[in-house]
Structure formats: structure tokens, C-alpha cells
Design an enzyme around this catalytic site. Sequence first.
Site, PDB file in Angstrom:
ATOM      1  N   ASP A  77       0.835  -1.198   0.000  1.00 33.85           N
ATOM      2  CA  ASP A  77       0.000   0.000   0.000  1.00 33.85           C
ATOM      3  C   ASP A  77       0.875   1.254   0.000  1.00 33.85           C
ATOM      4  O   ASP A  77       2.086   1.204   0.271  1.00 33.85           O
ATOM      5  CB  ASP A  77      -0.895  -0.021   1.246  1.00 33.85           C
ATOM      6  N   ASP A 107     -10.838   1.619  -3.465  1.00 38.80           N
ATOM      7  CA  ASP A 107     -11.376   1.191  -2.164  1.00 38.80           C
ATOM      8  C   ASP A 107     -12.888   1.098  -2.211  1.00 38.80           C
ATOM      9  O   ASP A 107     -13.508   0.647  -1.256  1.00 38.80           O
ATOM     10  CB  ASP A 107     -10.992   2.207  -1.080  1.00 38.80           C
TER      11      ASP A 107
END
Length: 693
Positions: free
Chosen positions: A442, A507
Site C-alpha cells: 500500500d 477502495d
Amino acid sequence: MQDYPSLCCGGTELTLAAREGDRPRLVYAGPALTNAPPQDLAALRIRTHAPAGPEVPIEASLLNPIGSGFPGPPGLLGHRDGRSWAIDLRVTDVEVSEACMIITTADTTAGLTATHTFTLEPESGVLIIRTSLRNDGQSTFDLQWLSALCLPLDMQFAQVKTFGGKWAGEFQCEKMRLVTGAFLRESRAGRTGHASYPGLYCGTAETGETSGLTAAFHLGWSGNHRLRIDRLEDGTLSLQAGELLLPGEALLGPGESYHAPSLYGCWSREGYGDVTRRLHQYVGAMVRPPRPRPVHFNTWEAVYFDHEPARLMALADQAAAVGAERFVLDDGWFGARRSDRAGLGDWAVSSDVYPDGLEPLADHVRALGMEFGLWIEPEMVNHDSDFYRAHPDWVLLAEGAAPIPSRHQWPLDLTRPELCDYLFEKIDSLVRELGLTYLKWDMNRDIQHPGGSDGHAVMHRQVLAFYALVDRIRTAHPSLEIESCSSGGARADYGVVSRTHRVWPSDNNDARARHSIMGGAAHWLPLSTLGSHVGPRKCHITGRLFSMEFRAASAILGHMGMELDFADESESDRATLASAISLHKRHRGLIHAGVYHRLETAEHIAACGVVSPQADEALFQIAVLDMHPGPHPPQIKFAGLDPVRRYRLSCIWPERLSSEPANFAGSALIEYGLQLPQTHPDTCLIYRLEAAI
Ligand code: DGJ
């Protein structure tokens, strides 16, 4: 040396004029021509004197530096202490092999050498352009802009499709008209970024999904970038793409070189769809995942930071029961990471939460027949971490500029070799000790102030150091798969994609929103590389509620997974999920290796599918995202089928609408189309087609 070096393969042709001592010119780049000798093309392009213009017309060259006098924006800008700004590059060498051409140019007065490498990928016809600039002078050359090329485009191109958006609304496709002047997209996010994806498609006024001249261009770079298309007053068009350099970032000492990020170009006369398929072929071969893509269970939306081993083991049981094959433990397992305010940088398993380490959970996952994967965000640190307390000066900052807080985390200066060694050792031991097969990598903030320890901007070197760290981990663990996440969608360019296996496009697991996100991302990346998860009943980001039937079917075309808390799902929803996962597994060979087709539909319908290379099998996903404007739904025309074969067509999802196969001519399915059934909005239909003979 050839005056007109040329390459032609994979359906793409490239011809240059590169006579020694002349400025190099790109004569043609585009779909292969039918036996057109390069010198004919060059002769056909000769222009005569334009009234009131220079006596000899100034032709576009590969970088159009100021010294060439070209009226458009230069593709190379820089100076040597205020001098050497009027650069004029002339051909010094040409090398041509079957699928590669290297053109070297130099300006001996300015003391610069530019080298352009053109490589044509034989299967897909994708052209890769790599350009570098070397300082041959005795003093420092301050490079400010180097486009991979000034690439002339067909003057018929009238529109661009661009891709961008925001967090949770990534890869939104916008169509724009090309007017006289500049079309410009820039990103200063310090990563590829959400707002502006480094790729665009061009089309003529007539280009559609299945016909018309098309081209796509992509800059493989995970940092700041600029893409521009300029239409000059004479109607000519040219594209530039390169890294957006910060002041003083590329000070080239004597003998030093700067390598511009690779530019990828792809052309077709058969519409946007064909270009997408060529790019998929190219990227698919580059990523080549080692085995069928396992179905994921990801813990993020199930538990967030609330890690508790017994609960996670129970989730693993439930995930395995519905068919998950890989369990990915997301953020929250390390250091003092009980929220996003602390812990980044301390890459040791939290003994508060996991007193016995992560091994019991990893073993439990494996005992259930799943692989174990882990989330990590190596490039960042929280102020509240042991690592930051020990190394407060290892973050990127710019002297005099107020630091910009973002998710309580700060980017580390990867140009420090000792930091990369620390990160490598931490990741290496986690992979070995926990038997990880997967890392979700990430990177959750923009980098606005990439200043290194000496005060200089280091964004370029930061990106290269990130690549080097990933490469080092891949070399040490060749079978480890890596996902490029970056808040969802903010690092999904070909620079990172060439060294990872999957991207997390967004997301936003809202099944309705996901169709445009996946559709946008699929303009660049094949379905096998696009994470596609079934989210919670009430989407955490949009607050919208969707049935499991819709959520699950919406996630089938991609690298499927789920991130939800089973406790919030009814028994029947869990059964529906299991059945969708089993449908995905039955067809994932086709989904991940098939040929991708977008279907042209009304705005409120998203439709795409995959067809086997032999066209004997296909799966199409047709999502109805709003009320039909009329009393009846429209007809849908399929694509990619063989018009002369007959197909058994059946609706295989939702199960309540499943139909017995009926036989139709491929031509009728393509040219006439299928009447869709009446459904509510937020219904996702899956159709299967099998060649009958
Ligand atoms: C952003 C990612 O996109 C999410 O999936 C999750 O991993 C969080 N970061 C964790 O902080």
C-alpha cells in the site's frame, strides 16, 4: 546507416527519417500500411514554403528542442547556467534490428546526446519508446523537461478519452474534443495519483468500439507526470509524455544521463476495443501470474484495525467455507497500529494483539487450504512509531514549506540506502517466517514535498528506489505475488504493473460504482490483474445497500475476492456468495485468459465480456444500473463471437433468471442482438455462450 529505418510487426509500423547530420523525423507510426516504401511516405510529406514563414519549412523532429525552431512546445528543455538552451539535435547513429531501432542524436555545441530506443512487441504491436539524455559537456546541465518523444499523431484524431477521478471514484473515463491549442493533464501527487491516470486514447470523430482509427498512449511511471497533445494552427497533432521534474531535480553532471519513463503506444483501425485487447495482450504477457488467480478474502472491511486472533480465525473458517483460496491480513497487525495514527514503520508483529505471533493464524489459514498474504506500507511512517523516534530525519520534507499532514503519515526518503536495507530485511524475514505467498503493498498519501536530506527534490530517485526495492524483493522471493494498492487505484501505471501481479483499482466496493471503475481500469489492464471484491451489504463508502446477488455478480469479472464480515450476511447471502465464487472458479480460465470485449450499450447499462481465443466460449456481464428509460429494456449486441457459428446462449446469473440454453447464429447475436429481460435496477446478468458446432 539507413536513411529511413523502419519496423513493422504485430500490426504496427514505424518509419523514421534519420539521415546522418539531419534532424531525425518520425515519418509514420500507426497501423501497418500495405507495402508502402518508407521513402514514398517521406516524399509524400514534403511541404513547400508557407507565405510569411521560414524559407525552408521546419519539420517536426523527435524532441523539437528550441534550437530546431519548431513552433510547437519543445520536448526537451534545459540549460547550462543560462547557456546551451537552443539545443539542436542531429542524427549520429542508427541501429536497426528485427523489432528494435536505436537512433542516437547529438548537439556537440550544447554538449548533449539523446538516444531513442523504439521496440515493437511482435504479438500485440505495442510500441515502447525509451529516451535518454546524456550530458557530454564539462559543466552541469539543468534538465527541466524531457518527453519520451514528440510523437506526431494522425491529423484525423478529433477526440481523447482520458481517465482520472478521485479516491473511491478512480478510472472515470471522460471524452473530450481536441481543439487547436493544448490538451494537458498533469499529476503532482508524488505517486501515479488518483486525479490523472497517465494514459489516454485518441479517436477520430467516427471511431467507435469496433471500428475507426484509434491510438492509446501510456506513460509507465509511478511519479509526477505530464501528458499533452498539441494541435498547431496547421492542424498537425503531436503527443508528449514525460516525468514532471521538480526544480533542480535533474542536474546532470558531466557524463551523467537522465532516462525518461517509457512511453507505450498502440494503434488500430478497428476501434477502441481492439487497442484495449492489444494492451491486454502486452500487459498480460508482462505480468504473467504464475497460476490461476486464487479467490481472496481480505480482512480490511471486515475488521479494519480491530484485530483479534480468534475472530480472524473464525473469519478464515467462513471465508474457506464460501470458497476463498487466499486470506490476506490487512492493515493493523504490527507495532502499535490500533488506528491509522500509529505504528507505520514498525514492521514487527504486534505482541499486544498477537501474543503468539502471526504463525498460529497463518497455520490456521493454511490448514483450511488457503494461502496467507499480508498488507504492508513500507514507504511510510507515523510520527507515533519507534522507527520515527529513532530516525526523525528520514522523512521527505521541503525546507521552508509547511509539512502537509495526510492520514497521520509521512513519506520516508527511500533514496537512503540504509532505509531500503532495513525495509528489505523486514519484508524478507516476514515472507520467510510466515510463508507468505502474497504482499498487498500500500501507499496511502500523496508526496507534495519530496525533499531529500540535502534539500534537493528527489521525486525521480524516490520512484526508482521504490522500483529497486520491489525488484529486490521479487528477486529474493520469485514466487511471491505483489499487489500494488496505493489507497486503491493511485499506483496502477505500467511502471509498477511490470513488476507486480495485481492492482487494487479502488477502495470503493459499491457494486454499482464499481462497474465504471473496473471498465475504466480495463482500458489499460487485463481482468486477471484487477482486484474485484464483494463488499458489505451496506457499502462503507457510499452507504448504499445492494443484494448479494448483485454484489457477487458484479465482482466476477476480475481477480475475484471479498472483504466483508460474514456476521453481517444472512445464511442465504453466504450461500449466494459461495455459488458466485464457484461460478467464477468454473470460468476463471476464460475470464483471465479470454479476449475482453466492451459492449456498446445505453448509459445506464454496463456490459462487457470475455471470449475464448478460438471464439468457442464466452461469458458476458450485463449490469443494469438504473431504471430503463422506456417501458422495455434494450437489445444487447454481443461482440467477439464467430458470426458463422451457432451458439448455445444461456443466462447463468442470477440463478432465479437462469434459462435453458437456446441456439442462435453468431451473426444474429452480433448484428441483431438479444432482448434483455425486465429486471430491477442493480441487477447483474451473466450470460454464457458455447459454440454449438
Ligand atoms: C487503503 C487500501 O486501499 C485499503 O484496501 C486498505 O488496505 C487500507 N489502505 C489500509 O490502511
